[in-house]
Motif scaffolding. Structure first.
Motif, PDB file in Angstrom:
ATOM      1  N   LEU A   1      -7.425 -10.034 -10.528  1.00 14.81           N
ATOM      2  CA  LEU A   1      -8.324  -9.168  -9.762  1.00 14.81           C
ATOM      3  C   LEU A   1      -7.651  -8.667  -8.482  1.00 14.81           C
ATOM      4  O   LEU A   1      -7.786  -7.495  -8.122  1.00 14.81           O
ATOM      5  CB  LEU A   1      -9.623  -9.900  -9.437  1.00 14.81           C
ATOM      6  N   LEU A   2      -6.930  -9.554  -7.793  1.00 16.28           N
ATOM      7  CA  LEU A   2      -6.224  -9.149  -6.569  1.00 16.28           C
ATOM      8  C   LEU A   2      -5.155  -8.099  -6.861  1.00 16.28           C
ATOM      9  O   LEU A   2      -5.022  -7.110  -6.124  1.00 16.28           O
ATOM     10  CB  LEU A   2      -5.588 -10.365  -5.887  1.00 16.28           C
ATOM     11  N   LEU A   3      -4.395  -8.297  -7.931  1.00 11.74           N
ATOM     12  CA  LEU A   3      -3.359  -7.321  -8.296  1.00 11.74           C
ATOM     13  C   LEU A   3      -3.978  -5.990  -8.704  1.00 11.74           C
ATOM     14  O   LEU A   3      -3.463  -4.921  -8.370  1.00 11.74           O
ATOM     15  CB  LEU A   3      -2.472  -7.876  -9.411  1.00 11.74           C
ATOM     16  N   GLY A   4      -5.076  -6.033  -9.431  1.00  6.57           N
ATOM     17  CA  GLY A   4      -5.773  -4.810  -9.825  1.00  6.57           C
ATOM     18  C   GLY A   4      -6.275  -4.038  -8.619  1.00  6.57           C
ATOM     19  O   GLY A   4      -6.136  -2.816  -8.539  1.00  6.57           O
ATOM     20  N   TYR A   5      -6.858  -4.744  -7.656  1.00  4.77           N
ATOM     21  CA  TYR A   5      -7.333  -4.106  -6.431  1.00  4.77           C
ATOM     22  C   TYR A   5      -6.160  -3.495  -5.649  1.00  4.77           C
ATOM     23  O   TYR A   5      -6.236  -2.372  -5.166  1.00  4.77           O
ATOM     24  CB  TYR A   5      -8.081  -5.121  -5.557  1.00  4.77           C
ATOM     25  N   ALA A   6      -5.072  -4.256  -5.525  1.00  4.29           N
ATOM     26  CA  ALA A   6      -3.910  -3.769  -4.780  1.00  4.29           C
ATOM     27  C   ALA A   6      -3.309  -2.533  -5.449  1.00  4.29           C
ATOM     28  O   ALA A   6      -2.876  -1.600  -4.768  1.00  4.29           O
ATOM     29  CB  ALA A   6      -2.856  -4.867  -4.664  1.00  4.29           C
ATOM     30  N   ALA A   7      -3.287  -2.492  -6.774  1.00  3.52           N
ATOM     31  CA  ALA A   7      -2.747  -1.333  -7.488  1.00  3.52           C
ATOM     32  C   ALA A   7      -3.566  -0.082  -7.206  1.00  3.52           C
ATOM     33  O   ALA A   7      -3.025   1.013  -7.078  1.00  3.52           O
ATOM     34  CB  ALA A   7      -2.701  -1.608  -8.981  1.00  3.52           C
ATOM     35  N   ILE A   8      -4.870  -0.230  -7.095  1.00  4.60           N
ATOM     36  CA  ILE A   8      -5.732   0.916  -6.811  1.00  4.60           C
ATOM     37  C   ILE A   8      -5.665   1.284  -5.334  1.00  4.60           C
ATOM     38  O   ILE A   8      -5.529   2.455  -4.973  1.00  4.60           O
ATOM     39  CB  ILE A   8      -7.187   0.606  -7.240  1.00  4.60           C
ATOM     40  N   ARG A   9      -5.747   0.292  -4.473  1.00  2.34           N
ATOM     41  CA  ARG A   9      -5.813   0.531  -3.027  1.00  2.34           C
ATOM     42  C   ARG A   9      -4.520   1.101  -2.471  1.00  2.34           C
ATOM     43  O   ARG A   9      -4.518   1.974  -1.613  1.00  2.34           O
ATOM     44  CB  ARG A   9      -6.135  -0.796  -2.318  1.00  2.34           C
ATOM     45  N   PHE A  10      -3.368   0.648  -2.956  1.00  2.00           N
ATOM     46  CA  PHE A  10      -2.075   1.041  -2.401  1.00  2.00           C
ATOM     47  C   PHE A  10      -1.296   1.973  -3.325  1.00  2.00           C
ATOM     48  O   PHE A  10      -0.078   2.070  -3.219  1.00  2.00           O
ATOM     49  CB  PHE A  10      -1.241  -0.204  -2.076  1.00  2.00           C
ATOM     50  N   LYS A  11      -1.993   2.666  -4.205  1.00  2.00           N
ATOM     51  CA  LYS A  11      -1.334   3.582  -5.138  1.00  2.00           C
ATOM     52  C   LYS A  11      -0.666   4.716  -4.369  1.00  2.00           C
ATOM     53  O   LYS A  11      -1.257   5.307  -3.470  1.00  2.00           O
ATOM     54  CB  LYS A  11      -2.358   4.156  -6.115  1.00  2.00           C
ATOM     55  N   VAL A  12       0.579   5.015  -4.734  1.00  2.00           N
ATOM     56  CA  VAL A  12       1.331   6.085  -4.098  1.00  2.00           C
ATOM     57  C   VAL A  12       1.315   7.286  -5.033  1.00  2.00           C
ATOM     58  O   VAL A  12       1.772   7.211  -6.171  1.00  2.00           O
ATOM     59  CB  VAL A  12       2.789   5.640  -3.821  1.00  2.00           C
ATOM     60  N   GLU A  13       0.755   8.380  -4.549  1.00  2.00           N
ATOM     61  CA  GLU A  13       0.717   9.610  -5.337  1.00  2.00           C
ATOM     62  C   GLU A  13       2.063  10.313  -5.201  1.00  2.00           C
ATOM     63  O   GLU A  13       2.582  10.474  -4.104  1.00  2.00           O
ATOM     64  CB  GLU A  13      -0.396  10.534  -4.835  1.00  2.00           C
ATOM     65  N   SER A  14       2.628  10.753  -6.322  1.00  2.00           N
ATOM     66  CA  SER A  14       3.878  11.494  -6.256  1.00  2.00           C
ATOM     67  C   SER A  14       3.588  12.975  -6.481  1.00  2.00           C
ATOM     68  O   SER A  14       2.569  13.344  -7.061  1.00  2.00           O
ATOM     69  CB  SER A  14       4.870  10.971  -7.282  1.00  2.00           C
ATOM     70  N   ASP A  15       4.490  13.792  -6.024  1.00  2.00           N
ATOM     71  CA  ASP A  15       4.368  15.238  -6.145  1.00  2.00           C
ATOM     72  C   ASP A  15       4.673  15.628  -7.591  1.00  2.00           C
ATOM     73  O   ASP A  15       5.760  15.335  -8.095  1.00  2.00           O
ATOM     74  CB  ASP A  15       5.350  15.898  -5.179  1.00  2.00           C
ATOM     75  N   PRO A  16       3.754  16.308  -8.280  1.00  2.00           N
ATOM     76  CA  PRO A  16       4.013  16.671  -9.672  1.00  2.00           C
ATOM     77  C   PRO A  16       5.183  17.647  -9.827  1.00  2.00           C
ATOM     78  O   PRO A  16       5.873  17.616 -10.847  1.00  2.00           O
ATOM     79  CB  PRO A  16       2.696  17.304 -10.138  1.00  2.00           C
ATOM     80  N   VAL A  17       5.453  18.472  -8.824  1.00  2.00           N
ATOM     81  CA  VAL A  17       6.597  19.391  -8.899  1.00  2.00           C
ATOM     82  C   VAL A  17       7.896  18.593  -8.882  1.00  2.00           C
ATOM     83  O   VAL A  17       8.827  18.892  -9.633  1.00  2.00           O
ATOM     84  CB  VAL A  17       6.556  20.422  -7.746  1.00  2.00           C
ATOM     85  N   VAL A  18       7.958  17.566  -8.048  1.00  2.00           N
ATOM     86  CA  VAL A  18       9.143  16.707  -8.006  1.00  2.00           C
ATOM     87  C   VAL A  18       9.347  16.040  -9.365  1.00  2.00           C
ATOM     88  O   VAL A  18      10.472  15.971  -9.874  1.00  2.00           O
ATOM     89  CB  VAL A  18       9.038  15.655  -6.881  1.00  2.00           C
ATOM     90  N   ASP A  19       8.262  15.581  -9.981  1.00  2.00           N
ATOM     91  CA  ASP A  19       8.364  14.952 -11.300  1.00  2.00           C
ATOM     92  C   ASP A  19       8.877  15.944 -12.347  1.00  2.00           C
ATOM     93  O   ASP A  19       9.696  15.588 -13.194  1.00  2.00           O
ATOM     94  CB  ASP A  19       7.004  14.391 -11.732  1.00  2.00           C
ATOM     95  N   GLN A  20       8.416  17.193 -12.288  1.00  2.00           N
ATOM     96  CA  GLN A  20       8.866  18.214 -13.240  1.00  2.00           C
ATOM     97  C   GLN A  20      10.338  18.554 -13.022  1.00  2.00           C
ATOM     98  O   GLN A  20      11.095  18.692 -13.986  1.00  2.00           O
ATOM     99  CB  GLN A  20       8.012  19.477 -13.120  1.00  2.00           C
ATOM    100  N   ILE A  21      10.749  18.685 -11.768  1.00  2.00           N
ATOM    101  CA  ILE A  21      12.161  18.964 -11.470  1.00  2.00           C
ATOM    102  C   ILE A  21      13.022  17.803 -11.930  1.00  2.00           C
ATOM    103  O   ILE A  21      14.060  17.995 -12.573  1.00  2.00           O
ATOM    104  CB  ILE A  21      12.357  19.219  -9.952  1.00  2.00           C
ATOM    105  N   ASN A  22      12.592  16.589 -11.640  1.00  2.00           N
ATOM    106  CA  ASN A  22      13.342  15.398 -12.028  1.00  2.00           C
ATOM    107  C   ASN A  22      13.483  15.292 -13.542  1.00  2.00           C
ATOM    108  O   ASN A  22      14.500  14.840 -14.055  1.00  2.00           O
ATOM    109  CB  ASN A  22      12.680  14.148 -11.453  1.00  2.00           C
ATOM    110  N   ALA A  23      12.470  15.726 -14.280  1.00  2.00           N
ATOM    111  CA  ALA A  23      12.531  15.686 -15.747  1.00  2.00           C
ATOM    112  C   ALA A  23      13.582  16.651 -16.290  1.00  2.00           C
ATOM    113  O   ALA A  23      14.167  16.409 -17.351  1.00  2.00           O
ATOM    114  CB  ALA A  23      11.160  16.015 -16.336  1.00  2.00           C
TER     115      ALA A  23
END
Length: 191
Positions: free
Chosen positions: A17-39
Motif C-alpha cells: 500500500l505504501l509503495l502504491g501510494y508513493a508511485a501515485i503521489r510522486f509520479k514524474v510526468e515526462s514530455d511526450p514530444v521528448v519520448d517521440q524524439i527519443n523513440a
C-alpha cells in the motif's frame, strides 16, 4: 507458525500500500514530444551528438537547444524522421562537428589478439561485449550499436568496425534524393 505467516502477510500488504501510494503521489510526468524524439533516435548512447546519450539529446532537441542533424548513427533517415515529427526543414548531417554516417556498423574483436583486459567491456554503453578478465572477448552482434566507443580504450587494437551485410531486415527503398544522385552517377559513367 501461523502467526509468523500472518505477520509477514500483513507487513507485505502494508508495504504494498505504501509503495502504491508513493508511485501515485510522486509520479514524474515526462514530455511526450521528448519520448517521440527519443523513440526515433538509434539508442547508441555514443555521445557523438555532444550529449551524454540519446535521451539527453532528445530533451535538448525538444527544448530548442540542439539541432536535429547531430546524430551520425541515425543518419539521413533519422534526421528526416525528426524533421517530419517536429515540422522542421531537413538539414543534412553536420559531419564536420559530429562525424559521418557510415551505415550500420558493428564491432568485431580479433580473438587471437585479445588479451582480456575488459577495457572495451567497460566502455560499451549497451553491454554488447561478452568476456571476462584475462579471457578472450566477443561482440554480441545483435546488441552492438556501432558507436565505436570500444575502439579507443583497446590497448592491442584488436577491435574493428565492419559494415553489417544488408539483408531483408535492413534494406529500405532509396529516397528520391538518393535515386537522383545514383542516376546522375550512372549517366556520367556511361557518357
Amino acid at each position: 507458525m501461523l502467526g509468523a505467516v500472518l505477520a509477514l502477510g500483513l507487513l507485505a500488504a502494508v508495504f504494498g500500500l505504501l509503495l502504491g501510494y508513493a508511485a501515485i503521489r510522486f509520479k514524474v510526468e515526462s514530455d511526450p514530444v521528448v519520448d517521440q524524439i527519443n523513440a526515433i533516435l538509434p539508442q547508441t548512447q555514443c555521445g557523438q551528438c555532444g550529449y551524454a546519450g540519446c535521451r539527453p539529446y532528445a530533451e535538448a532537441i525538444a527544448a530548442g537547444e540542439a539541432e536535429i542533424n547531430q546524430c551520425p548513427p541515425g543518419g539521413e533517415a533519422g534526421i528526416r524522421a525528426l524533421a517530419d515529427l517536429l515540422g522542421r526543414d531537413f538539414v543534412p548531417l553536420n559531419e564536420e562537428e559530429h562525424g559521418e554516417h557510415k551505415g550500420r556498423m558493428v564491432a568485431v574483436i580479433d580473438e587471437q589478439i585479445c588479451i582480456g583486459c575488459t577495457l572495451c567491456i567497460q566502455a560499451c554503453p549497451v553491454d554488447a561485449i561478452l568476456g571476462a578478465a584475462k579471457h578472450m572477448h566477443t561482440v554480441i552482434e545483435e546488441e552492438c550499436t556501432g558507436c565505436e566507443l570500444c575502439i579507443e580504450p583497446c590497448p592491442v587494437d584488436c577491435i574493428d568496425m565492419v559494415p553489417v551485410p544488408e539483408d531483408i531486415n535492413q534494406w529500405r527503398w532509396p529516397s528520391p534524393d538518393e535515386r537522383r544522385i545514383d542516376i546522375a552517377d550512372r549517366s556520367t559513367a556511361s557518357g
